[in-house]
Design a protein around this motif. Structure first.
Motif, PDB file in Angstrom:
ATOM      1  N   ILE A 241     -12.553   1.038  59.490  1.00 32.53           N
ATOM      2  CA  ILE A 241     -11.944  -0.242  59.916  1.00 32.53           C
ATOM      3  C   ILE A 241     -12.846  -0.926  60.951  1.00 32.53           C
ATOM      4  O   ILE A 241     -13.446  -0.229  61.783  1.00 32.53           O
ATOM      5  CB  ILE A 241     -10.533   0.021  60.494  1.00 32.53           C
ATOM      6  N   ASP A 242     -12.904  -2.228  60.922  1.00 30.95           N
ATOM      7  CA  ASP A 242     -13.577  -3.137  61.874  1.00 30.95           C
ATOM      8  C   ASP A 242     -14.497  -4.145  61.186  1.00 30.95           C
ATOM      9  O   ASP A 242     -14.531  -5.289  61.583  1.00 30.95           O
ATOM     10  CB  ASP A 242     -14.428  -2.433  62.950  1.00 30.95           C
ATOM     11  N   ALA A 243     -15.314  -3.658  60.208  1.00 29.87           N
ATOM     12  CA  ALA A 243     -16.316  -4.525  59.570  1.00 29.87           C
ATOM     13  C   ALA A 243     -17.391  -4.975  60.558  1.00 29.87           C
ATOM     14  O   ALA A 243     -17.702  -6.168  60.659  1.00 29.87           O
ATOM     15  CB  ALA A 243     -15.652  -5.726  58.874  1.00 29.87           C
ATOM     16  N   VAL A 244     -17.950  -4.013  61.303  1.00 31.45           N
ATOM     17  CA  VAL A 244     -19.072  -4.347  62.209  1.00 31.45           C
ATOM     18  C   VAL A 244     -20.369  -4.368  61.380  1.00 31.45           C
ATOM     19  O   VAL A 244     -20.445  -3.737  60.324  1.00 31.45           O
ATOM     20  CB  VAL A 244     -19.196  -3.352  63.401  1.00 31.45           C
ATOM     21  N   PRO A 245     -21.404  -5.087  61.851  1.00 29.47           N
ATOM     22  CA  PRO A 245     -22.639  -5.192  61.058  1.00 29.47           C
ATOM     23  C   PRO A 245     -23.199  -3.844  60.599  1.00 29.47           C
ATOM     24  O   PRO A 245     -23.636  -3.716  59.456  1.00 29.47           O
ATOM     25  CB  PRO A 245     -23.604  -5.909  62.010  1.00 29.47           C
ATOM     26  N   ASP A 246     -23.188  -2.834  61.471  1.00 28.07           N
ATOM     27  CA  ASP A 246     -23.809  -1.555  61.092  1.00 28.07           C
ATOM     28  C   ASP A 246     -23.168  -0.875  59.894  1.00 28.07           C
ATOM     29  O   ASP A 246     -23.835  -0.117  59.186  1.00 28.07           O
ATOM     30  CB  ASP A 246     -23.838  -0.596  62.290  1.00 28.07           C
ATOM     31  N   ILE A 247     -21.899  -1.124  59.628  1.00 25.13           N
ATOM     32  CA  ILE A 247     -21.281  -0.480  58.458  1.00 25.13           C
ATOM     33  C   ILE A 247     -21.780  -1.190  57.192  1.00 25.13           C
ATOM     34  O   ILE A 247     -21.938  -0.562  56.139  1.00 25.13           O
ATOM     35  CB  ILE A 247     -19.731  -0.416  58.541  1.00 25.13           C
ATOM     36  N   PHE A 248     -22.079  -2.500  57.304  1.00 20.19           N
ATOM     37  CA  PHE A 248     -22.631  -3.219  56.144  1.00 20.19           C
ATOM     38  C   PHE A 248     -24.069  -2.774  55.878  1.00 20.19           C
ATOM     39  O   PHE A 248     -24.501  -2.708  54.729  1.00 20.19           O
ATOM     40  CB  PHE A 248     -22.524  -4.740  56.352  1.00 20.19           C
ATOM     41  N   LYS A 249     -24.773  -2.434  56.954  1.00 22.21           N
ATOM     42  CA  LYS A 249     -26.127  -1.904  56.814  1.00 22.21           C
ATOM     43  C   LYS A 249     -26.042  -0.573  56.039  1.00 22.21           C
ATOM     44  O   LYS A 249     -26.816  -0.331  55.113  1.00 22.21           O
ATOM     45  CB  LYS A 249     -26.699  -1.662  58.218  1.00 22.21           C
ATOM     46  N   ALA A 250     -25.077   0.268  56.426  1.00 25.12           N
ATOM     47  CA  ALA A 250     -24.891   1.560  55.737  1.00 25.12           C
ATOM     48  C   ALA A 250     -24.476   1.328  54.282  1.00 25.12           C
ATOM     49  O   ALA A 250     -24.943   2.016  53.369  1.00 25.12           O
ATOM     50  CB  ALA A 250     -23.842   2.392  56.474  1.00 25.12           C
ATOM     51  N   MET A 251     -23.628   0.338  54.044  1.00 27.76           N
ATOM     52  CA  MET A 251     -23.199   0.025  52.662  1.00 27.76           C
ATOM     53  C   MET A 251     -24.393  -0.417  51.826  1.00 27.76           C
ATOM     54  O   MET A 251     -24.549  -0.003  50.680  1.00 27.76           O
ATOM     55  CB  MET A 251     -22.174  -1.113  52.666  1.00 27.76           C
ATOM     56  N   ALA A 252     -25.235  -1.291  52.437  1.00 26.58           N
ATOM     57  CA  ALA A 252     -26.403  -1.789  51.710  1.00 26.58           C
ATOM     58  C   ALA A 252     -27.338  -0.637  51.349  1.00 26.58           C
ATOM     59  O   ALA A 252     -28.016  -0.674  50.324  1.00 26.58           O
ATOM     60  CB  ALA A 252     -27.123  -2.835  52.546  1.00 26.58           C
ATOM     61  N   ALA A 253     -27.347   0.424  52.178  1.00 27.71           N
ATOM     62  CA  ALA A 253     -28.197   1.594  51.915  1.00 27.71           C
ATOM     63  C   ALA A 253     -27.489   2.597  50.997  1.00 27.71           C
ATOM     64  O   ALA A 253     -28.001   3.692  50.756  1.00 27.71           O
ATOM     65  CB  ALA A 253     -28.572   2.246  53.237  1.00 27.71           C
ATOM     66  N   GLY A 254     -26.290   2.264  50.549  1.00 27.25           N
ATOM     67  CA  GLY A 254     -25.528   3.158  49.660  1.00 27.25           C
ATOM     68  C   GLY A 254     -24.886   4.332  50.396  1.00 27.25           C
ATOM     69  O   GLY A 254     -24.501   5.332  49.803  1.00 27.25           O
ATOM     70  N   THR A 259     -14.692  -0.967  54.158  1.00 29.69           N
ATOM     71  CA  THR A 259     -14.215  -1.198  55.531  1.00 29.69           C
ATOM     72  C   THR A 259     -13.154  -2.299  55.507  1.00 29.69           C
ATOM     73  O   THR A 259     -13.153  -3.147  54.610  1.00 29.69           O
ATOM     74  CB  THR A 259     -15.377  -1.585  56.484  1.00 29.69           C
ATOM     75  N   VAL A 260     -12.266  -2.265  56.493  1.00 31.07           N
ATOM     76  CA  VAL A 260     -11.216  -3.287  56.615  1.00 31.07           C
ATOM     77  C   VAL A 260     -11.551  -4.115  57.858  1.00 31.07           C
ATOM     78  O   VAL A 260     -11.719  -3.560  58.947  1.00 31.07           O
ATOM     79  CB  VAL A 260      -9.822  -2.634  56.773  1.00 31.07           C
ATOM     80  N   GLU A 261     -11.656  -5.422  57.684  1.00 32.43           N
ATOM     81  CA  GLU A 261     -12.135  -6.268  58.793  1.00 32.43           C
ATOM     82  C   GLU A 261     -11.091  -6.503  59.872  1.00 32.43           C
ATOM     83  O   GLU A 261      -9.919  -6.759  59.590  1.00 32.43           O
ATOM     84  CB  GLU A 261     -12.594  -7.623  58.248  1.00 32.43           C
ATOM     85  N   LEU A 262     -11.557  -6.408  61.124  1.00 34.68           N
ATOM     86  CA  LEU A 262     -10.755  -6.792  62.285  1.00 34.68           C
ATOM     87  C   LEU A 262     -11.582  -7.826  63.038  1.00 34.68           C
ATOM     88  O   LEU A 262     -12.692  -7.534  63.485  1.00 34.68           O
ATOM     89  CB  LEU A 262     -10.512  -5.562  63.188  1.00 34.68           C
ATOM     90  N   THR A 263     -11.048  -9.034  63.205  1.00 40.69           N
ATOM     91  CA  THR A 263     -11.849 -10.056  63.894  1.00 40.69           C
ATOM     92  C   THR A 263     -11.996  -9.710  65.381  1.00 40.69           C
ATOM     93  O   THR A 263     -11.024  -9.312  66.024  1.00 40.69           O
ATOM     94  CB  THR A 263     -11.231 -11.473  63.748  1.00 40.69           C
ATOM     95  N   PRO A 264     -13.194  -9.915  65.937  1.00 42.91           N
ATOM     96  CA  PRO A 264     -13.326  -9.712  67.387  1.00 42.91           C
ATOM     97  C   PRO A 264     -12.839 -10.934  68.172  1.00 42.91           C
ATOM     98  O   PRO A 264     -12.799 -10.916  69.391  1.00 42.91           O
ATOM     99  CB  PRO A 264     -14.829  -9.501  67.576  1.00 42.91           C
ATOM    100  N   TYR A 295     -13.495  -4.999  52.563  1.00 38.82           N
ATOM    101  CA  TYR A 295     -14.833  -5.227  52.006  1.00 38.82           C
ATOM    102  C   TYR A 295     -15.333  -3.922  51.406  1.00 38.82           C
ATOM    103  O   TYR A 295     -15.151  -2.858  52.014  1.00 38.82           O
ATOM    104  CB  TYR A 295     -15.826  -5.645  53.096  1.00 38.82           C
ATOM    105  N   THR A 296     -15.970  -4.007  50.253  1.00 33.05           N
ATOM    106  CA  THR A 296     -16.545  -2.805  49.657  1.00 33.05           C
ATOM    107  C   THR A 296     -18.035  -3.034  49.415  1.00 33.05           C
ATOM    108  O   THR A 296     -18.531  -4.160  49.575  1.00 33.05           O
ATOM    109  CB  THR A 296     -15.865  -2.456  48.311  1.00 33.05           C
ATOM    110  N   ALA A 297     -18.693  -1.959  48.972  1.00 32.60           N
ATOM    111  CA  ALA A 297     -20.143  -2.032  48.755  1.00 32.60           C
ATOM    112  C   ALA A 297     -20.510  -3.069  47.696  1.00 32.60           C
ATOM    113  O   ALA A 297     -21.670  -3.491  47.627  1.00 32.60           O
ATOM    114  CB  ALA A 297     -20.659  -0.655  48.371  1.00 32.60           C
ATOM    115  N   SER A 298     -19.542  -3.523  46.891  1.00 32.50           N
ATOM    116  CA  SER A 298     -19.887  -4.534  45.876  1.00 32.50           C
ATOM    117  C   SER A 298     -19.777  -5.969  46.403  1.00 32.50           C
ATOM    118  O   SER A 298     -19.943  -6.926  45.644  1.00 32.50           O
ATOM    119  CB  SER A 298     -19.018  -4.344  44.626  1.00 32.50           C
ATOM    120  N   ASP A 299     -19.510  -6.121  47.698  1.00 36.98           N
ATOM    121  CA  ASP A 299     -19.364  -7.474  48.266  1.00 36.98           C
ATOM    122  C   ASP A 299     -20.653  -8.020  48.899  1.00 36.98           C
ATOM    123  O   ASP A 299     -20.579  -8.775  49.865  1.00 36.98           O
ATOM    124  CB  ASP A 299     -18.259  -7.482  49.335  1.00 36.98           C
ATOM    125  N   ASN A 300     -21.790  -7.639  48.419  1.00 39.81           N
ATOM    126  CA  ASN A 300     -23.081  -8.085  48.959  1.00 39.81           C
ATOM    127  C   ASN A 300     -23.218  -7.763  50.456  1.00 39.81           C
ATOM    128  O   ASN A 300     -23.322  -8.664  51.301  1.00 39.81           O
ATOM    129  CB  ASN A 300     -23.306  -9.580  48.691  1.00 39.81           C
TER     130      ASN A 300
END
Ligand code: AHR
Length: 313
Positions: A241-254, A259-264, A295-300
């Protein structure tokens, strides 16, 4: 248009004279650091003076900070409560001093409802449910042992995210929550606890998925899995949970799956509610709910990482 501009200008003029004391928990996660940065910019945009006290994860420091804000005669107090209990006395003092309190991102026990003006939070039970539903859909009928990294013990979001996830997987005999422990919302503890889970679960071979109450703990867990020779995101599914940039970096790397987004941006809606309350006496709803988007790994993830980087994280 002219009247809308005039309205915005007069709201800004009223906001200009406001001083808000914000008792912030600390900087345990990337999300928390972003919330602090965004709060400063939202206050600046409205010409509000924002005084931030960092409690370094301790409730006693938050209570001291609120007392000091009351003594300084601030116009309002924003509080991100580290835990949900133990606020009655200090919030009664704020009420007696006629200083409205707005809760940001976490709740206090329902008994304290008359002691604050409004709470800007997500539905944290729902966040856990969204994570659980994603796992159910993803594993289908395959047997799946899950380990859980909980947030800070006693925090509303930790209690609720656990409950919501358990609701999501309820009735799925193939999905079992086999281990659950706090990682205190930090990367370091998330890694440490995941290492102990891996050891206890045959080198991680019997773990099918990790559920973490925030992305920072998951980033630590991903590191632990990699160091143990496992492939996070492939051998072991991840949802957090959170949707911070680093989790998208990890997703992009497979290496991460969902993740579930929480707005800051909790301060923006809180300041709007406060300005309307101070200027026109408009009483806000008791709960201003923020969105919880999956958001999942298929969301760019690479594009999301690029768009989020620099937004205060
Ligand atoms: O209360 C919100 C939670 O607190 C965030 O999910 C987590 O990252 C933070 O520390």
């Amino acid at each position: 248009i002219a009247s809308a501009i005039a309205g915005a200008m007069s709201a800004n003029a009223q906001a200009k004279d406001l001083t808000v004391g914000f008792s912030q928990i600390g900087s345990e996660s990337g999300w928390r650091a972003a919330e602090t940065t965004v709060s400063k910019s939202e206050a600046k945009r409205r010409n509000v003076t924002l005084k931030i006290a960092d409690a370094q994860q301790k409730q006693e420091n938050q209570i001291k900070a609120i007392r000091s804000f009351i003594a300084q005669g601030v116009d309002a107090v924003f509080l991100a409560p580290v835990v949900s209990t133990g606020w009655d006395s200090v919030l009664k003092e704020a009420k007696e001093a006629k200083i409205p309190v707005v809760l940001l991102d976490r709740d206090i026990d329902p008994a304290g409802k008359d002691l604050y003006l409004t709470a800007v939070t997500s539905d944290s039970v729902h966040e856990g449910k969204v994570a659980g539903d994603w796992l159910v859909k993803t594993v289908g009928s395959k047997p799946c042992n899950v380990v859980e990294l909980q947030g800070t013990v006693g925090a509303s979001v930790a209690t609720n995210r656990k409950k919501g996830f358990e609701n999501g997987i309820a009735g799925q005999a193939n999905i079992k929550l086999v281990r659950s422990q706090t990682g205190d919302f930090t990367r370091a503890k998330g890694k440490e606890v995941m290492e102990s889970f891996i050891k206890a679960e045959g080198g991680g071979k019997s773990i099918c998925a990790v559920y973490a109450h925030n992305d920072d703990m998951m980033v630590g867990a991903i590191q632990a899995m990699k160091e143990a020779g496992l492939k996070p995101g492939k051998d072991i599914l991840t949802v957090s949970i959170d949707a911070v940039p680093d989790i998208f970096k990890a997703m992009a790397a497979g290496e991460a799956n969902a993740t579930v987004e929480l707005t800051p941006n909790m301060a923006g809606p809180a300041l709007d509610a406060l300005v309307a309350y101070k200027a026109k006496g408009t009483v806000p709803p008791k709960w201003i709910q923020t969105e919880s988007k999956l958001y999942t790994a298929s969301d760019n993830p690479k594009a999301i990482y690029d768009s989020k980087k620099g937004l205060g994280y």
